[in-house]
Design a protein around this motif. Sequence first.
Motif: not given
Length: 268
Positions: A9-11, A15, A75, A134, A137-138, A140-141
């Motif tokens: 996940a983005t954070e 996750t 991802c 969206r 964004l994930t 990018m992580r």
Amino acid sequence: MITAGVDLATEPKGTALAVIEWSEPTGRVADRGAGAGAATATATAAASLTSLTLGVDDALVADTAERVDKLGIDCAFGWPDDFVEFLVAHHEGQALDPGVDGGIDWRRTLAYRETDRVVRERTGRWPLSVSTDRLGLTAMRAAGMLARIAERGVPIDRSGSGLVVEIYPVASLRLWGLVTAGYRADALRRAELIDDLLAAAPWFDMQGFRPLMLGSTDAFDAVVAALATRAAAVGLVDPPGERMLARARREGWVALPNGSLQSLVDPR
């Protein structure tokens, strides 16, 4: 063998990380129920879910990468070549090719990677677009996470030939013949899917983690990712062909299982 799966996940919140240990076949065993002297049958492996963690940060994933045989991450590992080229050209003020009309067909070339098109061919459904949804964004992580893993001395090949591989849990479940409709939003539906999964894979020991999988879609998807990572580890996925390899190393490549769940443990 040890495989791990990450539902990213983005954070860290959202996750999940699952680790599965596989006991490999030791040879041939006597056919149960047969008399003395009967033919033997090939032994199969078994799998045990040894850990399932929520709220996972990049450091824990990097630590895990150092102790497993294969790590699967749910991802996208990169962006479509055409999208990257378009962004660079647009940023520099270059005019679009005169043949580009801005229509939906052209936009789809920017929205989807080559591996996404293979996913659609195999499953009948488009995955999320890393360029326009969206998921970006994930991703990018994920790029940062892959960098942290590489800092540990683990080579990264986005085509999946190294230790780390891109996994798509929902597509894996569908290719294994399991019905996925509604499981992400409905715990009761997820309970049915877990039962279906265990019926198809009676050799899989969840080790008491079933309640966590029922309560968290992220946890469930991480477990599926760890199972699908086994397919990549033992060569039961379709890698990119020679023509696509260079592109896959830039865009990423989803490891889609090409066998049954049983094939993960049965060497025949």
